[in-house]
Design an enzyme around this catalytic site. Sequence first.
Site: not given
Length: 329
Positions: A63, A65
Amino acid sequence: MIYQIPWIYTPVRTVLAIWQQLTKAEIPELTRGSVMMRERGRVEDTIYAMQKGGAGSLQVISDFDMTLTRFAHKGKRVPTTHNILNNRLLMNEDSTKKMKELLNKYYPIEIDASLSPEEKLPYMVEWWTKVHELLIQQRIRKDMLGVTVRASSAMLRDGYRVFFDCLAEHQVPLLIFSAGVGDVLEEVIRQNDVFHPNVRIISNYMDFDHTGVLQAFKGQLIHSYNKKDGALSHATALREPHGRPNVLLLGDSLGDLSMADGVAEVQNVLTVGFLNDQVEERKESYVNSFDVVLLKDETMDVPNAILRYIVSPQMSKTHEKKVDATAKK
């Protein structure tokens, strides 16, 4: 007598016992107080199996953020790729206010430990859709993205350069699977000089018209709780790194656990979860879901230590010597 030949019992010693010694010696980062593991033995078995395959069998899916970027710095939240756009350089005052209102309304739902992913899903669709509509209304210009990122307080986690450079050096594919804004994500890693050739990105990309003005978002909406669908719809991209059955997966949301679902012929998957917020409320669910959980850790120290062990041939020789030495005692 049996006690005179204790070595006879060496073959039945648990792998866990040997690996506890190995971990303390070679991956001391796993013994930090901020690290939690439900099944330490399984984690260590998986790391060793991945290490035997080496860099040539490894791929990393992460991922972006609050995983590759920091969650906070000096007591202030670090902006996500969506929130980087919430800037007066791009948006009027009314729209920036609405963006903050949406964040305050939906973020507590996203991290609410009492709600299941299925219960959160419609709220996440609603949140992402409203934000994208706001951004489109502002007719954001493509040529302003670089300036906006440079003016923001976006920060990758401490140790990010070691992480990106190590993967590039050993030609390990890095797939960044993000529910953020792909165009902004690219700009962040480009400005930090780590957008290497081994990096691929699946994200929400902007669609600009011929004058460079945002008119829509491309493809299927990706939010924090539909990455399984996103993984299946991008199965071709996930299958591209042929002959890499070992996956190191990094995320900060339970929804990130499905990012590797489209990978073909998986042998070993090690999941590392960054628990950034509402730690006590969510600790149990994270420990029960991720292999390794990092509590309020703003660094890449643990992923970097695991990577070093997996890709280093020297580590392999050291491990074999240690196991041999233990067996002879």
